[in-house]
Design a protein around this motif. Structure first.
Motif, short mmCIF file in Angstrom:
data_model
loop_
_atom_site.label_atom_id
_atom_site.label_comp_id
_atom_site.label_asym_id
_atom_site.label_seq_id
_atom_site.Cartn_x
_atom_site.Cartn_y
_atom_site.Cartn_z
N LEU A 28 56.44 30.47 12.56
CA LEU A 28 56.24 31.50 12.29
C LEU A 28 55.38 31.93 11.14
N GLY A 29 55.48 30.56 10.02
CA GLY A 29 54.73 30.82 8.69
C GLY A 29 53.30 30.40 9.15
N ARG A 30 52.94 29.66 10.18
CA ARG A 30 51.66 29.20 10.68
C ARG A 30 50.89 30.64 10.94
N ILE A 57 61.63 37.05 9.44
CA ILE A 57 61.42 37.25 10.99
C ILE A 57 62.22 36.67 11.88
N ALA A 58 62.50 35.28 11.14
CA ALA A 58 63.42 34.18 12.10
C ALA A 58 64.62 34.70 11.99
N PHE A 59 65.25 35.23 10.98
CA PHE A 59 66.48 35.66 11.01
C PHE A 59 66.57 36.99 11.79
N ALA A 103 68.80 39.51 17.05
CA ALA A 103 68.15 40.33 17.97
C ALA A 103 69.12 40.15 19.14
N ASP A 104 69.12 41.12 20.02
CA ASP A 104 69.81 41.01 21.24
C ASP A 104 69.10 39.83 22.35
N THR A 105 69.82 39.11 23.16
CA THR A 105 69.37 38.04 23.90
C THR A 105 68.20 38.32 24.80
N ASP A 106 68.30 39.69 25.43
CA ASP A 106 67.27 40.28 26.24
C ASP A 106 66.03 40.57 25.61
N ASP A 107 66.17 41.02 24.24
CA ASP A 107 65.09 41.32 23.49
C ASP A 107 64.36 40.10 23.22
N VAL A 108 64.97 39.04 22.85
CA VAL A 108 64.28 37.61 22.59
C VAL A 108 63.46 37.26 23.98
#
Length: 204
Positions: free
Chosen positions: A13-15, A27-29, A34-39
């Motif tokens: 993400l930092g890239r 963002i990582a956390f 987040a919900d698994t379906d969203d991911v």
């Protein structure tokens, strides 16, 4: 700082442009919470973007079709080309509803520091399009920074051999701004790009 795949996610993400270490961690956390379906939906979209999105065969804007909607729109004015750096610039101009011609996306700007020269941009494709005798004007709409100005200068010089009108977007003071806060370059360009609003009366 973190174990295994968590740190890998933060590093990736930092890239991304504009994402610093703290933002990447946040963002990582968020993804972890987040919900698994969203991911899964996010992962699916990312995969589809890489597999389905490509450059328009005509103007080089990013699209999922062989030709983008603007190039395939017969109502657009095909005699005028607006040359921009990135696909996002097309979106910005379209929002104004002031331009009804077609576009050509360079895919970046000339930047010797980053090793980007004319050969790394979609300039040859632009030259090929200008062999069409129906095109009468090219509008240069690169960003008003060092790289954008270098690209505009290169294009203006190289397009003189095509015998068509070449214009450049005016640059100057933004609406709602104050003169005292304008930098010298912006203010100078505002003077250079001034337009007549009232003709002087002839001297009797």
């Amino acid at each position: 700082m973190y174990d295994g795949v968590i740190q890998d996610l933060i590093d990736e993400l930092g890239r991304l442009p504009g994402i610093g270490p703290k933002s990447a961690q946040r963002i990582a956390f968020h993804i972890l919470d987040a919900d698994t379906d969203d991911v899964r939906r996010l992962a699916t979209v990312l995969t589809e973007v890489k597999s389905k999105v490509h450059f328009c065969a005509v103007c080089c804007v990013v699209t999922t079709d062989p030709e983008c909607r603007i190039c395939s729109d017969t109502r657009r004015d095909g005699t005028v080309l607006c040359v921009v750096e990135e696909s996002k610039d097309v979106v910005a101009i379209e929002r104004t509803r002031e331009f009804r011609g077609r576009y050509h996306v360079l895919g970046g700007a000339i930047s010797p520091i980053e090793g980007i020269g004319p050969e790394n941009l979609h300039i040859k494709e632009l030259y090929a399009r200008l062999n069409d005798p129906t095109i009468t004007e090219v509008i240069i709409a690169t960003d008003p920074n060092l790289e954008g100005e270098a690209t505009a200068t290169y294009l203006i010089r190289s397009l003189t051999t095509f015998g068509i009108k070449v214009s450049k977007l005016a640059s100057g003071l933004p609406m709602g701004g104050d003169l005292e806060y304008a930098d010298e370059l912006t203010l100078g360009r505002a003077f250079e790009g001034r337009t007549s609003v009232l003709q002087a009366a002839p001297t009797p």
